[in-house]
Design a protein around this motif. Sequence first.
Motif, PDB file in Angstrom:
ATOM      1  N   PHE A 191       0.843  -1.194   0.000  1.00 28.27           N
ATOM      2  CA  PHE A 191       0.000   0.000   0.000  1.00 28.27           C
ATOM      3  C   PHE A 191       0.880   1.248   0.000  1.00 28.27           C
ATOM      4  O   PHE A 191       1.741   1.400   0.876  1.00 28.27           O
ATOM      5  N   VAL A 192       0.654   2.092  -0.988  1.00 31.60           N
ATOM      6  CA  VAL A 192       1.516   3.248  -1.204  1.00 31.60           C
ATOM      7  C   VAL A 192       0.717   4.534  -0.949  1.00 31.60           C
ATOM      8  O   VAL A 192      -0.215   4.836  -1.695  1.00 31.60           O
ATOM      9  N   PRO A 193       1.018   5.275   0.111  1.00 31.05           N
ATOM     10  CA  PRO A 193       0.305   6.529   0.352  1.00 31.05           C
ATOM     11  C   PRO A 193       0.485   7.484  -0.832  1.00 31.05           C
ATOM     12  O   PRO A 193       1.573   7.582  -1.390  1.00 31.05           O
ATOM     13  N   ALA A 194      -0.624   8.139  -1.250  1.00 28.78           N
ATOM     14  CA  ALA A 194      -0.553   9.048  -2.398  1.00 28.78           C
ATOM     15  C   ALA A 194      -1.378  10.289  -2.100  1.00 28.78           C
ATOM     16  O   ALA A 194      -2.374  10.230  -1.368  1.00 28.78           O
ATOM     17  N   THR A 195      -1.007  11.425  -2.679  1.00 29.64           N
ATOM     18  CA  THR A 195      -1.773  12.657  -2.472  1.00 29.64           C
ATOM     19  C   THR A 195      -2.834  12.812  -3.552  1.00 29.64           C
ATOM     20  O   THR A 195      -3.781  13.568  -3.407  1.00 29.64           O
ATOM     21  N   GLN A 196      -2.689  12.077  -4.669  1.00 32.64           N
ATOM     22  CA  GLN A 196      -3.657  12.156  -5.758  1.00 32.64           C
ATOM     23  C   GLN A 196      -3.779  10.788  -6.394  1.00 32.64           C
ATOM     24  O   GLN A 196      -2.785  10.066  -6.499  1.00 32.64           O
ATOM     25  N   LEU A 197      -5.030  10.434  -6.809  1.00 33.53           N
ATOM     26  CA  LEU A 197      -5.236   9.132  -7.459  1.00 33.53           C
ATOM     27  C   LEU A 197      -5.438   9.346  -8.956  1.00 33.53           C
ATOM     28  O   LEU A 197      -5.977  10.388  -9.366  1.00 33.53           O
ATOM     29  N   PRO A 198      -5.046   8.385  -9.784  1.00 31.18           N
ATOM     30  CA  PRO A 198      -5.244   8.542 -11.225  1.00 31.18           C
ATOM     31  C   PRO A 198      -6.722   8.625 -11.579  1.00 31.18           C
ATOM     32  O   PRO A 198      -7.561   8.039 -10.885  1.00 31.18           O
ATOM     33  N   GLY A 199      -7.057   9.357 -12.649  1.00 33.46           N
ATOM     34  CA  GLY A 199      -8.447   9.516 -13.085  1.00 33.46           C
ATOM     35  C   GLY A 199      -9.007   8.197 -13.597  1.00 33.46           C
ATOM     36  O   GLY A 199      -8.265   7.282 -13.934  1.00 33.46           O
ATOM     37  N   SER A 200     -10.379   8.099 -13.627  1.00 36.15           N
ATOM     38  CA  SER A 200     -11.010   6.886 -14.149  1.00 36.15           C
ATOM     39  C   SER A 200     -12.379   7.228 -14.705  1.00 36.15           C
ATOM     40  O   SER A 200     -12.906   8.316 -14.453  1.00 36.15           O
ATOM     41  N   ASP A 201     -12.965   6.304 -15.441  1.00 41.96           N
ATOM     42  CA  ASP A 201     -14.283   6.511 -16.035  1.00 41.96           C
ATOM     43  C   ASP A 201     -15.335   6.726 -14.941  1.00 41.96           C
ATOM     44  O   ASP A 201     -16.167   7.610 -14.999  1.00 41.96           O
ATOM     45  N   ARG A 202     -15.297   5.922 -13.876  1.00 41.58           N
ATOM     46  CA  ARG A 202     -16.304   6.017 -12.805  1.00 41.58           C
ATOM     47  C   ARG A 202     -16.043   7.210 -11.885  1.00 41.58           C
ATOM     48  O   ARG A 202     -16.977   7.764 -11.299  1.00 41.58           O
TER      49      ARG A 202
END
Length: 160
Positions: free
Chosen positions: A137-148
């Motif tokens: 599990f990698v803490p991130a400040t932003q998640l990649p975009g997705s269709d949903r």
Amino acid sequence: MAYDEQYTEPEHIEVLVQSVEGAPQEYAQLRYAHAGDAGVDLHCHGSFDIKPFERVLVPTGVAIALPAGYVGLVHPRSGLAAKQGITVLNAPGTIDAGYRGEIKVPLINLDPEHTVHFDDGDRIAQLVIQRYVEARFVPATQLPGSDRAAQGFGSTGVQA
Ligand SMILES: O=c1ccn([C@H]2C[C@H](O)[C@@H](COP(=O)(O)OP(=O)(O)OP(=O)(O)O)O2)c(=O)[nH]1
Ligand SMILES: [Mg+2]
């Protein structure tokens, strides 16, 4: 691709099964009822009743050793659910590869009227063995975009 060509054999692994102290040796003989079954039935060790809306932690009399990378999932039996209202409260229960204790199944009776009786050795649930993935599990400040994106909880087909 022809339908038949899609067929692949399931992976075969060995899982050690031990009957726990006080349970008959033959409890360790778990067998799939039919070719193609994903679940092997688990039996109860001892007889008991479950009253309407009561829950009981049911001993199965067996302990197993799963190889690393596999998990056992304890699923309800559909016949017990459909005919008697019995299900597995924590379905699917998780049997970790490192767990060596007795498998126990929290059953609940969701029938509003009838007490259900189980005799010693009755089939109470089924165990499905699957591979699992261990994530890093990698803490991130932003998640990649997705269709949903963030839509959920019945959002599909509803006008924004
Ligand atoms: O239906 C079940 C679910 C779990 N277990 C056993 C095997 C499993 O490896 C262990 C822990 O299960 P789980 O992680 O679901 O329970 P917990 O409440 O989180 O307990 P723990 O703190 O021990 O992880 O309990 C059962 O015998 N039956
Ligand atoms: Mg846990």
